[in-house]
Design a protein around this motif. Structure first.
Motif, mmCIF file in Angstrom:
data_model
loop_
_atom_site.group_PDB
_atom_site.id
_atom_site.type_symbol
_atom_site.label_atom_id
_atom_site.label_comp_id
_atom_site.label_asym_id
_atom_site.label_seq_id
_atom_site.Cartn_x
_atom_site.Cartn_y
_atom_site.Cartn_z
ATOM 1 N N LYS A 1 0.828 -1.199 0.000
ATOM 2 C CA LYS A 1 0.000 0.000 0.000
ATOM 3 C C LYS A 1 0.862 1.247 0.000
ATOM 4 O O LYS A 1 1.851 1.342 0.706
ATOM 5 C CB LYS A 1 -0.885 -0.005 1.239
ATOM 6 N N PRO B 1 -1.351 7.546 1.802
ATOM 7 C CA PRO B 1 -2.531 8.257 1.303
ATOM 8 C C PRO B 1 -2.238 9.742 1.137
ATOM 9 O O PRO B 1 -2.859 10.585 1.759
ATOM 10 C CB PRO B 1 -3.566 8.015 2.399
ATOM 11 N N PRO C 1 -9.077 11.066 7.695
ATOM 12 C CA PRO C 1 -9.114 9.792 8.424
ATOM 13 C C PRO C 1 -8.103 8.767 7.949
ATOM 14 O O PRO C 1 -7.661 7.942 8.736
ATOM 15 C CB PRO C 1 -10.542 9.294 8.201
ATOM 16 N N GLU C 2 -7.711 8.804 6.669
ATOM 17 C CA GLU C 2 -6.818 7.749 6.177
ATOM 18 C C GLU C 2 -5.354 8.075 6.437
ATOM 19 O O GLU C 2 -4.480 7.276 6.163
ATOM 20 C CB GLU C 2 -7.066 7.494 4.686
ATOM 21 N N ARG D 1 0.792 5.238 14.641
ATOM 22 C CA ARG D 1 -0.328 6.153 14.511
ATOM 23 C C ARG D 1 0.020 7.437 15.236
ATOM 24 O O ARG D 1 0.279 7.443 16.425
ATOM 25 C CB ARG D 1 -1.563 5.506 15.145
ATOM 26 N N ASP E 1 -3.791 -0.418 8.357
ATOM 27 C CA ASP E 1 -5.173 -0.429 7.938
ATOM 28 C C ASP E 1 -5.351 -1.707 7.125
ATOM 29 O O ASP E 1 -5.193 -1.721 5.930
ATOM 30 C CB ASP E 1 -5.411 0.817 7.087
ATOM 31 N N ASN F 1 -9.136 -6.650 2.144
ATOM 32 C CA ASN F 1 -9.455 -5.665 1.120
ATOM 33 C C ASN F 1 -9.791 -6.336 -0.200
ATOM 34 O O ASN F 1 -9.769 -7.554 -0.330
ATOM 35 C CB ASN F 1 -8.292 -4.702 0.951
#
Lengths: 113, 929
Positions: free
Chosen positions: B125, B128, B283-284, B293, B479, B483
């Protein structure tokens, strides 16, 4: 004996709708008979073809069916025109009228000539 | 359009209650025919003629029914439903086989999806943020550590040993960052950030810990992250004297403010410094490091306000080029390659290190700048987890392989058994495509059921995995919902399995010669059977091979865990409670801080059930470490080169060794008598004593703790005692040379500390009482890392335990599946040879010869798999050597044990059909065909 015409594909549905509009709820046999009579026995109608036509009309929502009792006390499935069916009939009737009048124009001069 | 939809919908409905509709239509047709007959009779026809005419007019009852039937439903769908029904019936006819196949596939697919989802989250990933591909993370490598010439005096952040040796890190000095930023032509923006430990945050009178990231004013604009509420931190915020502003994460906003927009403008006290909340991140966005985090972002210019202890005393944090603590990311301009940027940035870095003067004589020793793609965030998590994940992925891939081989084998045997059925169906006119479609439907359905179960398993398994992989000190918050990619992966794997192993048998089953197939009772022709058993045997060998590799892996991981758990750690982990507290963040310092610690120790010791209590700068395991250069007066450590002259330092309170259970070998421990005014003493561990003094008694020798020998009497410490070696920081490393200093006798004791509490009974039961003590001392000081030591050690071995458990589970599973495969193939082979065996027996063969004949076959298959497996495991075990502990990757005991176990179980699986073969009744067997 007069020559009888085969029913054109697709016209059976229209004739059935028109019959239901005229006579009200009716069973498949009655519809087939009526079509034949209305044509003045000029149409060669296989009564069997009325069933798929009615099934299609029902799937399209133009007619609704219900079991009932016939005039001679026999259990039969009755078909009735729905509101959508009535609209459809109007549209198809005007389409047919237009089509036949156009055809008539083509045919008329040919006859004169 | 609507009409068409309506038609299809009603046809769809018609596809289901077919039977009822058929009956109803029959009744309608019948009633109409009767009416017609009635009319004909009335018209004067004879009864026979009336009926004949009516039917004639109708044009055939069957034709009419057929015309309606096709229109009523969707023929293709109906065929599919029919196939599915038939398939279900077939599958439920052999529930055992179905269960084994579905279970094998579910486990194989489930495990694969779970691991794949994790891998996807951690490694595939991207961040973001806007255009993540153009982000570059700067780092540096140096062939030597410490870097010579005091270029890097202190470093905070990530540090690792690259493959080429030496040292690598992502931390830079603030002056280097400033140098990178000025007149930059390669990057459209260069931004920096630093992650301190959790900080004390007070919001509306509630104190808690939060992870705070210090960021430069262009951090948000550089990343292209726009707050969902309020504004981002800007360059105007990142100036000395600007009013402190903070952006909070979406999650923090939800937790602390319940999504209330009034959070903007509220004040958050971070280490007692008031910050105004100006924005909420999307939020992402969790920060740039997947897995961690961030709760709050603040301007890096406020660092000295909230962390006054950072940096070397007496030097301004932002001007100190030897204090390396800032991580740097840049966004490449279009058309600039990372290599170009690296060259120009390296020159800038060299400038800050040499102060712009002539290059240092050992220029090649200077840290060299490196660039890495930052599109997926920092490399930390990936480096930490990628190897274990790859290993796990390999393990589960092997399981899936075995599962698929099993499914293939079972489907093959099943299709053999059904040859006669196929022949009959073809003989009565079923087309080959229709039969293949039917068989494919069955296998795809099996695969899909297996896949669906697998997906369920994956959802559950992944959360378990995620929890297990997160070691206690670092909560992994990737996250990682299951998926779409993972779903696609599962679907593809399960469909492929179904088609692959459904198609081959389907093709074979339907290509048969009808006549012999129908004639033979047991189906099939000889040549075809040979083909099948060759394929089946190949599959069994592959299964045995994969199972052996898994078992060896399991053995290695289990023994690693055992070695780690049973090693001597140098302290008693039982009945020991640890917790951290950070009064420094609550404004305590100097005398007040010392008094706080003293009072807290007294109060905890006074608690009923506490045997003794102490404190230390570092906890025992997994809470960081301090390493300092040491010098001994008169006793220069012999190998001064390298880092041998370094010692790990822990600053401790009185009774520390008594509390931890570390035994004293010589002299005395740190006690209450060691105060700021008494003689400065240290206790050293055995490793250090042996390294420096050999067998001589070190007590009374003096030591100093810096690069240079002590200049004044006050900075020197006298060795007062020697303790046994104890683990420090990491369980996997041998106990380092360690010195212990009283917290009252060192300037290094800091604003946060760990308390150790030895209890008489269950230490976890002590937690409320301890919390109460802390709350009474200062209710604005939360505790952190509260846990029992045995729990902490267990947590730090999570990954090892996970590996041991998962690999054992998969190993046993593989063993089971492989043996089912072997059993299936041998049973089939025996059944096929019943006739032959009967003849052999009739001709005088001994029963034990028959037994051996069959056993030999399965043992040969197993031996083949074992041989390949041993070779592969030998080659592959080197890949896992880095995660093993206390044993060789080619540990002969593990290898032999795994092979023996597999052989034993396989022999048992082969014995059952062999015994059946030896008990064949020759008379019955000869009649068999």
């Amino acid at each position: 004996m007069t020559e009888r015409m085969d029913v054109w594909q697709g016209t059976v549905a229209f004739m059935a709708l028109k019959t239901l509009e005229t006579l009200g709820p009716l069973h498949a046999y009655g519809i087939a008979r009526r079509i034949e009579q209305t044509s003045g026995n000029l149409l060669a109608l296989n009564y069997g073809t009325i069933y798929p036509a009615l099934l299609k009309l029902e799937q399209e929502g133009y007619v609704a069916s219900e079991w009932g009792v016939s005039e001679n006390n026999r259990k039969a499935k009755f078909y009735a025109l729905t509101r959508a069916g009535r609209k459809r009939l109007e549209k198809e009737a005007s389409d047919w009228e237009q089509a036949t009048s156009i055809l008539a124009r083509f045919l008329a001069p040919a006859e004169r000539a | 359009m609507m009409r068409l939809l309506r038609v299809w919908f009603s046809r769809l409905k018609g596809s289901f209650d077919k039977k009822r509709r058929d009956l109803e239509f029959g009744a309608e047709l019948q009633s109409c025919i009767e009416m017609h007959v009635q009319d004909n009779l009335l018209a004067g026809m004879a009864p026979e003629e009336a009926r004949r005419q009516a039917l004639l007019k109708l044009g055939g009852v069957l034709q009419t029914r057929e015309a309606c039937r096709d229109r009523r439903g969707i023929p293709l769908l109906e065929a599919l439903i029919q196939d599915l029904r038939y398939a279900l019936r077939q599958l439920s006819r052999s529930p055992g086989l179905t269960a084994v196949v579905v279970l094998s596939l579910a486990l194989g697919i489930g495990a694969n999806t779970a691991i794949f989802s994790l891998m996807d989250a951690v490694m595939l990933k991207t961040l973001p943020v806007k255009d993540p591909e153009s982000l570059v993370l700067l780092s540096w490598t140096s062939p030597k550590w410490p870097v010579p010439g005091n270029i890097v005096k202190s470093l905070s952040g990530n540090m690792w040993t690259p493959k080429t040796g030496g040292i690598a890190s992502t931390s830079f000095s603030y002056t280097a960052l400033a140098q990178f930023q000025t007149n930059n032509t390669d990057f459209s923006s260069v931004f920096g950030f630093a992650d301190p430990d959790k900080l004390n945050v007070l919001i509306s009178d509630q104190a808690s810990f939060a992870s705070v990231e210090l960021v430069t004013g262009n951090y948000f604009s550089g990343l292209g992250v726009t707050p969902v509420l309020g504004r981002a931190i800007t360059a105007a915020d990142d100036k000395a004297g600007a009013p402190p502003a903070a952006v909070i994460s979406f999650g923090y906003w939800v937790r602390k403010f319940g999504r209330n927009a009034s959070a903007i403008g509220k004040t958050a006290f971070i280490n007692r410094v008031p910050f105004t909340i100006v924005g909420v991140a999307p939020p992402e966005f969790f920060g740039v490091e997947p897995g961690t985090r961030i709760d709050i972002w603040v301007p890096i210019a406020t660092t000295h306000l909230i962390l006054p202890t950072w940096g070397d005393p007496g030097k301004a944090l932002f001007a100190d080029s030897s204090y390396w603590w800032v991580l740097v990311m840049g966004r490449l301009k279009a058309g600039v390659t990372a290599a170009q940027a690296r060259a120009s940035m390296n020159a800038r870095l060299a400038q800050t290190m040499t102060g712009g003067t002539s290059p240092a004589q050992n220029l090649q020793m200077l840290p060299q700048l490196q660039t890495g793609s930052a599109s997926k965030g920092l490399n930390d998590l990936r480096e930490q987890f990628s190897k274990p994940l790859w290993i796990l992925m390999t393990l589960v891939a092997l399981v899936l392989l075995i599962a698929c081989a099993n499914v293939a084998n079972l489907l093959l045997s099943k299709s053999e058994a059904r040859q006669k059925e196929m022949a009959v169906r073809m003989a009565i006119g079923a087309g080959r495509p229709r039969l293949i479609r039917q068989l494919l439907t069955e296998s795809v359905m099996l695969a899909l059921i297996g896949g669906a179960c697998g997906l369920l398993l994956a959802v559950w398994g992944k959360s378990v995995l995620l929890a297990l992989m997160a070691s206690g000190r670092m909560p992994v918050l990737v996250d990682a919902r299951v998926n779409l990619t993972a779903l696609f992966f599962t679907a593809a794997v399960s469909l492929l399995t179904g088609i692959l192993f459904g198609l081959a048998p389907a093709l074979r089953a339907t290509s048969l010669d009808l006549i012999p197939a129908l004639k033979e009772n047991s189906g099939g022709t000889r040549t075809r059977r040979e083909g099948k058993s060759k394929l089946g045997r190949g599959l069994v060998v592959a299964q045995v091979f994969a199972a052996l590799v898994l078992l060896i892996g399991a053995g290695l991981f289990v023994r690693t865990l055992e070695n780690l758990e049973n090693q001597n750690i140098g302290f008693n982990r039982r009945n020991l409670l640890l917790f951290g507290i950070a009064p420094g963040q609550g404004g305590y310092s100097g005398e007040r801080l010392t008094a706080f610690y003293k009072e807290m120790l007294l109060r905890i010791q006074a608690l009923p059930g506490v045997e003794s209590a102490s404190l230390s700068q570092h906890g025992l395991i997994g809470t960081g470490e301090t390493i300092l250069d040491i010098m001994f007066e008169g006793h220069t450590p012999k190998p001064l080169a390298g880092n041998k002259a370094q010692a790990w330092v822990n600053v401790v309170g009185p009774r520390f060794f008594k509390t931890t259970g570390t035994s004293l070998l010589l002299g005395r421990g740190i006690g209450v008598e060691d105060t700021a005014s008494s003689t400065k003493v240290v206790v050293i561990n055995e490793a250090l004593a042996r390294q420096v003094f050999g067998k001589a008694n070190p007590i009374g020798n003096r030591i100093s703790l810096s690069d240079h020998p002590s200049k004044t009497e006050a900075e020197a410490y006298t060795i007062a005692g020697v303790v046994q070696n104890a683990k420090f920081g990491e369980l996997r490393k041998p106990s380092p040379p360690t010195i212990y200093i009283s917290y009252l006798q060192t300037p290094w004791h800091s604003g946060h500390t760990y308390f150790e509490v030895r209890t008489a009974a269950d230490p976890a039961a002590m937690i409320p009482a301890v919390r109460k003590v802390a709350g009474n001392m200062d209710r604005n000081l939360p505790l952190f890392d509260v846990n029992t030591e045995s729990e902490k050690i267990a947590e730090s071995l999570m990954q090892e335990r996970l590996f041991a458990r998962l690999s054992s589970f998969f190993g046993v599973l593989a063993l089971l599946l492989a043996c089912i495969g072997l059993y299936g193939v041998m049973s089939y082979s025996v059944a096929r040879r019943t006739n032959e065996i009967g003849i052999r027996l009739a001709l005088g063969a001994q029963r034990k010869n028959i037994l051996w004949m069959v056993m030999k076959e399965s043992l040969l298959l197993t031996a083949g798999g074992l041989a390949i497996g041993l070779l592969c495991a030998l080659a592959a075990s080197k890949l896992v050597s880095s995660i093993l502990f206390g044993l060789n990757p080619t540990d002969p005991l593990t290898f032999a044990g795994a092979a023996a176990l597999l052989l034993a179980v396989a022999a048992f699986a082969g014995y059952l059909p062999a015994r059946r073969a030896s008990r064949v009744d020759p008379l019955a067997a000869i009649k068999y065909e």
